[in-house]
Write a protein that holds these residues in place. Structure first.
Motif, PDB file in Angstrom:
ATOM      1  N   GLU A  37     -50.542  27.396 100.990  1.00 27.43           N
ATOM      2  CA  GLU A  37     -52.443  27.969 101.001  1.00 27.43           C
ATOM      3  C   GLU A  37     -52.839  29.802 100.586  1.00 27.43           C
ATOM      4  OE1 GLU A  37     -55.596  26.375 103.054  1.00 27.43           O
ATOM      5  OE2 GLU A  37     -54.918  24.060 103.503  1.00 27.43           O
ATOM      6  N   ASN A  38     -51.842  30.328 100.691  1.00 27.98           N
ATOM      7  CA  ASN A  38     -51.494  31.163 100.254  1.00 27.98           C
ATOM      8  C   ASN A  38     -51.113  31.980  99.211  1.00 27.98           C
ATOM      9  OD1 ASN A  38     -50.221  34.570 100.236  1.00 27.98           O
ATOM     10  ND2 ASN A  38     -50.617  34.820 102.014  1.00 27.98           N
ATOM     11  N   GLU A  39     -52.424  32.754  98.173  1.00 28.70           N
ATOM     12  CA  GLU A  39     -52.674  32.191  97.371  1.00 28.70           C
ATOM     13  C   GLU A  39     -51.508  33.264  96.310  1.00 28.70           C
ATOM     14  OE1 GLU A  39     -55.626  34.230  95.483  1.00 28.70           O
ATOM     15  OE2 GLU A  39     -57.387  32.447  96.680  1.00 28.70           O
ATOM     16  N   ASP A  40     -50.934  34.226  97.231  1.00 29.28           N
ATOM     17  CA  ASP A  40     -49.802  35.001  96.341  1.00 29.28           C
ATOM     18  C   ASP A  40     -48.076  34.583  96.675  1.00 29.28           C
ATOM     19  OD1 ASP A  40     -51.300  37.377  95.868  1.00 29.28           O
ATOM     20  OD2 ASP A  40     -51.210  38.604  97.833  1.00 29.28           O
ATOM     21  N   MET A  66     -44.499  25.142  84.494  1.00 28.16           N
ATOM     22  CA  MET A  66     -44.743  24.837  85.718  1.00 28.16           C
ATOM     23  C   MET A  66     -45.459  25.125  86.138  1.00 28.16           C
ATOM     24  SD  MET A  66     -41.581  24.377  88.599  1.00 28.16           S
ATOM     25  CE  MET A  66     -40.948  22.932  87.626  1.00 28.16           C
ATOM     26  N   THR A  67     -46.877  24.152  87.056  1.00 24.17           N
ATOM     27  CA  THR A  67     -48.041  25.280  87.905  1.00 24.17           C
ATOM     28  C   THR A  67     -47.530  23.878  89.479  1.00 24.17           C
ATOM     29  OG1 THR A  67     -49.445  22.989  86.819  1.00 24.17           O
ATOM     30  CG2 THR A  67     -49.300  24.906  85.778  1.00 24.17           C
ATOM     31  N   TRP A  68     -49.071  24.506  90.131  1.00 21.29           N
ATOM     32  CA  TRP A  68     -48.345  24.877  91.452  1.00 21.29           C
ATOM     33  C   TRP A  68     -49.408  22.958  91.763  1.00 21.29           C
ATOM     34  CZ3 TRP A  68     -45.938  26.408  95.986  1.00 21.29           C
ATOM     35  CH2 TRP A  68     -46.832  26.236  97.369  1.00 21.29           C
ATOM     36  N   ASP A  69     -48.705  22.101  92.763  1.00 24.48           N
ATOM     37  CA  ASP A  69     -49.223  21.111  93.090  1.00 24.48           C
ATOM     38  C   ASP A  69     -49.728  21.131  95.199  1.00 24.48           C
ATOM     39  OD1 ASP A  69     -49.270  17.830  92.227  1.00 24.48           O
ATOM     40  OD2 ASP A  69     -48.873  18.341  94.561  1.00 24.48           O
ATOM     41  N   PRO A  70     -50.713  20.936  94.937  1.00 22.09           N
ATOM     42  CA  PRO A  70     -50.369  21.359  96.655  1.00 22.09           C
ATOM     43  C   PRO A  70     -50.260  19.785  97.832  1.00 22.09           C
ATOM     44  CG  PRO A  70     -52.311  21.210  95.955  1.00 22.09           C
ATOM     45  CD  PRO A  70     -52.021  20.453  94.407  1.00 22.09           C
ATOM     46  N   VAL A  71     -49.642  18.868  97.226  1.00 21.64           N
ATOM     47  CA  VAL A  71     -49.202  17.616  97.614  1.00 21.64           C
ATOM     48  C   VAL A  71     -47.773  18.081  97.927  1.00 21.64           C
ATOM     49  CG1 VAL A  71     -48.959  14.852  97.859  1.00 21.64           C
ATOM     50  CG2 VAL A  71     -51.058  15.944  96.712  1.00 21.64           C
ATOM     51  N   LEU A  72     -47.118  18.754  96.854  1.00 22.54           N
ATOM     52  CA  LEU A  72     -45.678  18.721  96.791  1.00 22.54           C
ATOM     53  C   LEU A  72     -45.389  19.232  97.724  1.00 22.54           C
ATOM     54  CD1 LEU A  72     -44.139  18.935  93.521  1.00 22.54           C
ATOM     55  CD2 LEU A  72     -44.157  16.915  94.825  1.00 22.54           C
ATOM     56  N   ALA A  73     -46.582  20.881  97.892  1.00 29.39           N
ATOM     57  CA  ALA A  73     -46.528  21.597  98.712  1.00 29.39           C
ATOM     58  C   ALA A  73     -46.564  21.702 100.242  1.00 29.39           C
ATOM     59  CB  ALA A  73     -47.385  23.256  98.214  1.00 29.39           C
ATOM     60  N   GLN A  74     -47.209  19.934 100.475  1.00 24.18           N
ATOM     61  CA  GLN A  74     -47.299  19.032 101.708  1.00 24.18           C
ATOM     62  C   GLN A  74     -46.311  19.002 102.525  1.00 24.18           C
ATOM     63  OE1 GLN A  74     -51.198  17.327 102.504  1.00 24.18           O
ATOM     64  NE2 GLN A  74     -52.511  18.924 101.258  1.00 24.18           N
ATOM     65  N   ILE A  75     -46.090  18.222 101.516  1.00 23.32           N
ATOM     66  CA  ILE A  75     -45.143  17.489 102.163  1.00 23.32           C
ATOM     67  C   ILE A  75     -42.972  18.151 102.088  1.00 23.32           C
ATOM     68  CG2 ILE A  75     -42.422  15.778 100.230  1.00 23.32           C
ATOM     69  CD1 ILE A  75     -45.301  14.634  99.047  1.00 23.32           C
ATOM     70  N   ALA A  76     -43.096  19.142 101.325  1.00 23.74           N
ATOM     71  CA  ALA A  76     -42.329  20.459 101.483  1.00 23.74           C
ATOM     72  C   ALA A  76     -42.379  21.211 102.687  1.00 23.74           C
ATOM     73  CB  ALA A  76     -42.251  21.913 100.512  1.00 23.74           C
ATOM     74  N   LYS A  77     -43.660  21.235 103.444  1.00 25.12           N
ATOM     75  CA  LYS A  77     -44.096  22.326 104.555  1.00 25.12           C
ATOM     76  C   LYS A  77     -43.493  21.210 105.988  1.00 25.12           C
ATOM     77  CE  LYS A  77     -45.953  25.021 107.251  1.00 25.12           C
ATOM     78  NZ  LYS A  77     -45.346  26.459 107.547  1.00 25.12           N
TER      79      LYS A  77
END
Length: 266
Positions: free
Chosen positions: A29-32, A58-69
């Motif tokens: 969730e870090n904006e930078d 290309m833009t950001w997707d929070p769900v993809l970030a959760q899966i990666a995490k």
């Protein structure tokens, strides 16, 4: 007094561990961190050689970030096998791509990791689609139809499959939809000349605000492996509590030293 010193030492160890190098890595969730991930991907997508006529912004997707995490926490230098199972991990994509990078904790940056992936271009021949070594990270970055990315970086004392490294940064990006099918990653041609209808040309990329919207983030049914979204209030509690406890122990110790005969009444 020995008990007091022991408690104080334990509290100090808690504080020192909370400020460990692992905590220097950014959260999803870090904006930078988010901006760097998106910026670096779009930079390379806009600069491909030969030029692309249909490369999507290309833009950001929070769900993809959760899966990666969630997968990064396993500290394995291997692709997430869940991506190939019939689970529907994402509300908008039935196929997800993935890039992996592992390196020194102190040398990690989004820029260096994504650049390493893109540098695989030297092994890829666009005309023949042949690859001399590893090219999958590069072709995923420049896969024209992939327009969402979500990344995460995890501190790992050791990464399985990367045993030569200790205390590393394990960086993963997931993409929607997936790329790397056995065909050209994009169409060669004049910039933006083959964009979908209603798209605008933004930095040599096809952009469409309606396509970039992703809704129903939490309607997806996740498989039986953990995804832990960050709780800001819990994080704040964990940060603030140790100093308060240490200060309390110090005050009690000073009072008992100055007033050794003081008795606390119930």
């Amino acid at each position: 007094m020995r008990v007091t010193l022991a408690v104080t030492a334990w509290m100090l160890s808690v504080v020192s561990s909370s400020s460990s190098p692992a905590n220097t890595l950014p959260d999803i969730e870090n904006e930078d961190f988010i901006k760097d991930c998106v910026r670096m991907h779009n930079k390379f997508r806009s600069e491909v050689t030969p030029k692309a006529s249909d490369m999507l912004y290309m833009t950001w997707d929070p769900v993809l970030a959760q899966i990666a995490k969630a997968w990064a926490r396993n500290c394995q230098f291997a692709h997430n096998i869940q991506l190939k199972l019939p689970h529907k991990l994402h509300p908008n994509f039935t196929s997800l791509g993935e890039n992996l990078w592992t390196g020194s904790l102190y040398l990690f940056s989004v820029s260096s990791a994504v650049t390493d992936w893109y540098n695989e271009i030297q092994y890829y021949d666009f005309k023949t689609q042949k690859c001399d070594k590893v090219c999958g990270h590069y072709t995923q970055i420049v896969w024209a139809d992939s327009y969402k990315v979500g990344c995460a970086v995890q501190f790992c004392p050791q990464v399985s499959g990367f045993e030569g490294l200790r205390n590393g940064a394990h960086f993963i990006c997931n993409y929607g939809p997936a790329g790397n099918y056995p065909t050209w990653p994009y169409k060669k041609g004049s910039t933006c000349s083959a964009c979908p209808s209603n798209d605008n040309c933004l930095d040599n990329l096809c952009a469409n605000p309606q396509r970039d919207k992703v809704t129903r983030y939490y309607s997806v049914v996740f498989p039986d492996w953990p995804i832990f979204p960050r709780n800001r209030y819990t994080s704040l509690f964990l940060i603030v509590t140790p100093p308060i406890l240490i200060l309390s122990v110090i005050i009690i110790s000073l009072v008992r030293h100055k007033y050794p005969h003081l008795v606390l009444l119930n």
